[in-house]
Write a protein that holds these residues in place. Structure first.
Motif, PDB file in Angstrom:
ATOM      1  N   UNK A 187       0.817  -1.220   0.000  1.00 48.56           N
ATOM      2  CA  UNK A 187       0.000   0.000   0.000  1.00 48.56           C
ATOM      3  C   UNK A 187       0.851   1.270   0.000  1.00 48.56           C
ATOM      4  N   UNK A 188       2.034   1.193   0.579  1.00 45.41           N
ATOM      5  CA  UNK A 188       2.883   2.381   0.664  1.00 45.41           C
ATOM      6  C   UNK A 188       3.934   2.453  -0.447  1.00 45.41           C
ATOM      7  N   UNK A 189       4.010   1.413  -1.279  1.00 46.39           N
ATOM      8  CA  UNK A 189       5.046   1.367  -2.311  1.00 46.39           C
ATOM      9  C   UNK A 189       4.784   2.379  -3.423  1.00 46.39           C
ATOM     10  N   UNK A 190       5.856   2.862  -3.997  1.00 51.23           N
ATOM     11  CA  UNK A 190       5.735   3.728  -5.177  1.00 51.23           C
ATOM     12  C   UNK A 190       5.150   2.938  -6.337  1.00 51.23           C
ATOM     13  N   UNK A 191       5.642   1.700  -6.525  1.00 52.29           N
ATOM     14  CA  UNK A 191       5.159   0.826  -7.580  1.00 52.29           C
ATOM     15  C   UNK A 191       5.379  -0.623  -7.158  1.00 52.29           C
ATOM     16  N   UNK A 192       4.466  -1.495  -7.574  1.00 49.53           N
ATOM     17  CA  UNK A 192       4.590  -2.917  -7.285  1.00 49.53           C
ATOM     18  C   UNK A 192       4.785  -3.682  -8.590  1.00 49.53           C
ATOM     19  N   UNK A 193       5.818  -4.534  -8.602  1.00 47.86           N
ATOM     20  CA  UNK A 193       6.154  -5.344  -9.766  1.00 47.86           C
ATOM     21  C   UNK A 193       5.884  -6.804  -9.421  1.00 47.86           C
ATOM     22  N   UNK A 194       5.139  -7.498 -10.269  1.00 48.08           N
ATOM     23  CA  UNK A 194       4.812  -8.897 -10.015  1.00 48.08           C
ATOM     24  C   UNK A 194       5.345  -9.741 -11.168  1.00 48.08           C
ATOM     25  N   UNK A 195       6.298 -10.618 -10.864  1.00 51.78           N
ATOM     26  CA  UNK A 195       6.927 -11.448 -11.889  1.00 51.78           C
ATOM     27  C   UNK A 195       6.446 -12.895 -11.775  1.00 51.78           C
ATOM     28  N   UNK A 247      -3.207 -13.009 -11.783  1.00 43.17           N
ATOM     29  CA  UNK A 247      -4.329 -12.996 -10.839  1.00 43.17           C
ATOM     30  C   UNK A 247      -4.074 -12.019  -9.697  1.00 43.17           C
ATOM     31  N   UNK A 248      -2.865 -12.062  -9.146  1.00 42.69           N
ATOM     32  CA  UNK A 248      -2.554 -11.183  -8.019  1.00 42.69           C
ATOM     33  C   UNK A 248      -2.625  -9.723  -8.436  1.00 42.69           C
ATOM     34  N   UNK A 249      -2.092  -9.410  -9.606  1.00 41.99           N
ATOM     35  CA  UNK A 249      -2.154  -8.031 -10.108  1.00 41.99           C
ATOM     36  C   UNK A 249      -3.602  -7.611 -10.337  1.00 41.99           C
ATOM     37  N   UNK A 250      -4.390  -8.509 -10.887  1.00 36.17           N
ATOM     38  CA  UNK A 250      -5.798  -8.218 -11.192  1.00 36.17           C
ATOM     39  C   UNK A 250      -6.583  -7.912  -9.924  1.00 36.17           C
ATOM     40  N   UNK A 251      -6.301  -8.625  -8.839  1.00 37.73           N
ATOM     41  CA  UNK A 251      -7.013  -8.392  -7.588  1.00 37.73           C
ATOM     42  C   UNK A 251      -6.493  -7.159  -6.844  1.00 37.73           C
ATOM     43  N   UNK A 252      -5.185  -7.009  -6.807  1.00 37.06           N
ATOM     44  CA  UNK A 252      -4.607  -5.897  -6.055  1.00 37.06           C
ATOM     45  C   UNK A 252      -4.850  -4.542  -6.707  1.00 37.06           C
ATOM     46  N   UNK A 261      -7.074  -1.795  -5.152  1.00 34.59           N
ATOM     47  CA  UNK A 261      -6.671  -0.806  -4.146  1.00 34.59           C
ATOM     48  C   UNK A 261      -5.269  -0.252  -4.378  1.00 34.59           C
ATOM     49  N   UNK A 262      -4.522  -0.841  -5.313  1.00 34.62           N
ATOM     50  CA  UNK A 262      -3.168  -0.365  -5.608  1.00 34.62           C
ATOM     51  C   UNK A 262      -3.140   0.131  -7.047  1.00 34.62           C
ATOM     52  N   UNK A 263      -2.872   1.400  -7.212  1.00 26.68           N
ATOM     53  CA  UNK A 263      -2.963   1.992  -8.549  1.00 26.68           C
ATOM     54  C   UNK A 263      -1.798   1.614  -9.442  1.00 26.68           C
ATOM     55  N   UNK A 264      -0.608   1.609  -8.905  1.00 25.73           N
ATOM     56  CA  UNK A 264       0.584   1.418  -9.743  1.00 25.73           C
ATOM     57  C   UNK A 264       1.151   0.015  -9.531  1.00 25.73           C
ATOM     58  N   UNK A 265       0.596  -0.951 -10.275  1.00 26.19           N
ATOM     59  CA  UNK A 265       1.029  -2.339 -10.159  1.00 26.19           C
ATOM     60  C   UNK A 265       1.029  -2.961 -11.548  1.00 26.19           C
ATOM     61  N   UNK A 266       2.053  -3.769 -11.840  1.00 24.47           N
ATOM     62  CA  UNK A 266       2.190  -4.364 -13.164  1.00 24.47           C
ATOM     63  C   UNK A 266       2.600  -5.822 -13.034  1.00 24.47           C
ATOM     64  N   UNK A 270      14.112   1.926  -4.706  1.00 26.08           N
ATOM     65  CA  UNK A 270      14.130   1.482  -3.302  1.00 26.08           C
ATOM     66  C   UNK A 270      12.763   1.513  -2.634  1.00 26.08           C
ATOM     67  N   UNK A 271      11.896   2.410  -3.091  1.00 24.45           N
ATOM     68  CA  UNK A 271      10.567   2.537  -2.476  1.00 24.45           C
ATOM     69  C   UNK A 271       9.530   1.620  -3.117  1.00 24.45           C
ATOM     70  N   UNK A 272       9.974   0.653  -3.920  1.00 21.19           N
ATOM     71  CA  UNK A 272       9.063  -0.263  -4.607  1.00 21.19           C
ATOM     72  C   UNK A 272       8.916  -1.574  -3.855  1.00 21.19           C
ATOM     73  N   UNK A 273       7.919  -2.371  -4.287  1.00 23.24           N
ATOM     74  CA  UNK A 273       7.761  -3.758  -3.844  1.00 23.24           C
ATOM     75  C   UNK A 273       7.846  -4.654  -5.069  1.00 23.24           C
ATOM     76  N   UNK A 274       8.529  -5.764  -4.924  1.00 19.81           N
ATOM     77  CA  UNK A 274       8.668  -6.732  -6.006  1.00 19.81           C
ATOM     78  C   UNK A 274       8.161  -8.080  -5.502  1.00 19.81           C
ATOM     79  N   UNK A 275       7.206  -8.655  -6.234  1.00 21.94           N
ATOM     80  CA  UNK A 275       6.682  -9.979  -5.909  1.00 21.94           C
ATOM     81  C   UNK A 275       7.137 -10.936  -6.996  1.00 21.94           C
ATOM     82  N   UNK A 276       7.817 -11.993  -6.608  1.00 23.97           N
ATOM     83  CA  UNK A 276       8.335 -12.963  -7.572  1.00 23.97           C
ATOM     84  C   UNK A 276       7.736 -14.330  -7.264  1.00 23.97           C
ATOM     85  N   UNK A 277       7.015 -14.896  -8.230  1.00 21.05           N
ATOM     86  CA  UNK A 277       6.495 -16.253  -8.099  1.00 21.05           C
ATOM     87  C   UNK A 277       7.548 -17.222  -8.628  1.00 21.05           C
ATOM     88  N   UNK A 278       7.851 -18.247  -7.837  1.00 25.48           N
ATOM     89  CA  UNK A 278       8.857 -19.216  -8.250  1.00 25.48           C
ATOM     90  C   UNK A 278       8.364 -20.639  -8.112  1.00 25.48           C
TER      91      UNK A 278
END
Length: 281
Positions: free
Chosen positions: A131-139, A150-155, A158-163, A181-189
């Motif tokens: 919620x506080x991140x500048x941008x969220x990246x989902x790989x 799916x995660x990007x579609x749901x988030x 409430x989160x405007x800047x997510x890809x 540095x102010x971003x969040x990165x989600x990596x599915x492995x």
């Protein structure tokens, strides 16, 4: 390590099949269909399942390049944790009713074993950071790709800047260069993981971004990631079960929406208002 030693367990068996004696070939064909049996059972038990002698099992493992049965079983166990879906299949399936019951029981167990390792504090920490991140990246690549989408579609509720990445025609570098540095990165492995995953995580960590690594139980714990959620994916058949992966995604999204509070509800209301005007309800 020789080139033959680098080959997978199943590749070794398949390569040896044409030159095996009849009993050994019968065992080899059985193992190719149900490699998980070798990973799970003793030499005597495998011999009984394949209707061969224990001596045939001993000769077979030497013919395919292993010093002894335990060495072959260890290799098969490693591949069961990280590789082929064939290792999930079992010999002698039960009735449809039993299969359904065992599948439900396995999925319940997967959920229990997954969530016992993930604390409420961790989930809230991830949600607050999103919620506080500048941008969220989902790989997400291969089997992980639909979960990233799916995660990007749901988030995005409430989160405007997510890809969600990757996207067609784009390179990883074109996006990783923009991680801050102010971003969040989600990596599915999830199995099977591409070799570049560790580089994506390492680069994101080096930028100072917070990293959530979401994997199956076959991946060793990643100490460099900010959080590492491991989901149990054991199954009763030849496909990995991703029920616990979806459950983790769902709860993370729900908790993020809850912690968004008034701002989140305002965005949701605006989305619904626009959907009504556009006739997309």
């Amino acid at each position: 390590m020789t080139s033959s030693e680098k080959r997978s367990f199943l590749a070794r068996v398949r390569a040896a099949l044409p030159d095996l004696h009849p009993a050994e070939r019968r065992l080899g064909e059985f193992v190719c269909d149900f490699p998980g049996e070798l990973a799970s059972y003793s030499a005597q038990e495998l011999a009984q399942l394949a209707n061969v002698s224990k001596a045939t099992v001993s000769r077979f493992v030497r013919r395919v390049g292993y010093e002894n049965y335990e060495a072959a079983r260890l290799h098969a166990r490693i591949e069961r944790r990280t590789g082929s879906r064939l290792f999930l299949g079992g010999h002698g399936e039960n009735s449809e009713e039993a299969s359904l019951a065992s599948s439900i029981a396995q999925n319940k167990e997967n959920l229990d074993r997954t969530f016992v390792t993930i604390s409420q504090v961790e989930v809230d920490d991830v949600a607050s950071s999103l919620l506080s991140a500048r941008k969220t990246w989902v790989f997400g690549f291969r089997a992980s790709h639909p979960f990233a989408s799916y995660l990007q579609w749901q988030l995005i509720q409430v989160i405007e800047n997510i890809v969600a990445l990757p996207r067609g025609g784009e390179t990883l570098g074109e996006h990783l260069v923009s991680v801050k540095p102010e971003d969040c990165v989600i990596v599915f492995g999830l199995r099977r993981r591409i070799p570049q995953l560790s580089q994506i995580i390492d680069h994101s960590v080096q930028t100072g971004a917070k990293v959530l690594y979401l994997t199956d139980e076959g991946e060793d714990f990643n100490k460099s990631a900010t959080w590492h959620f491991r989901c149990q994916t054991q199954a009763t058949g030849p496909l990995f079960s991703h029920v616990s992966v979806m459950a983790v995604c769902h709860y993370l999204c729900m908790r993020t929406i809850e912690l968004a509070k008034a701002d989140g509800r305002s965005r949701l209301r605006s989305i619904e208002t626009l959907n009504e005007k556009l006739g997309e309800l």
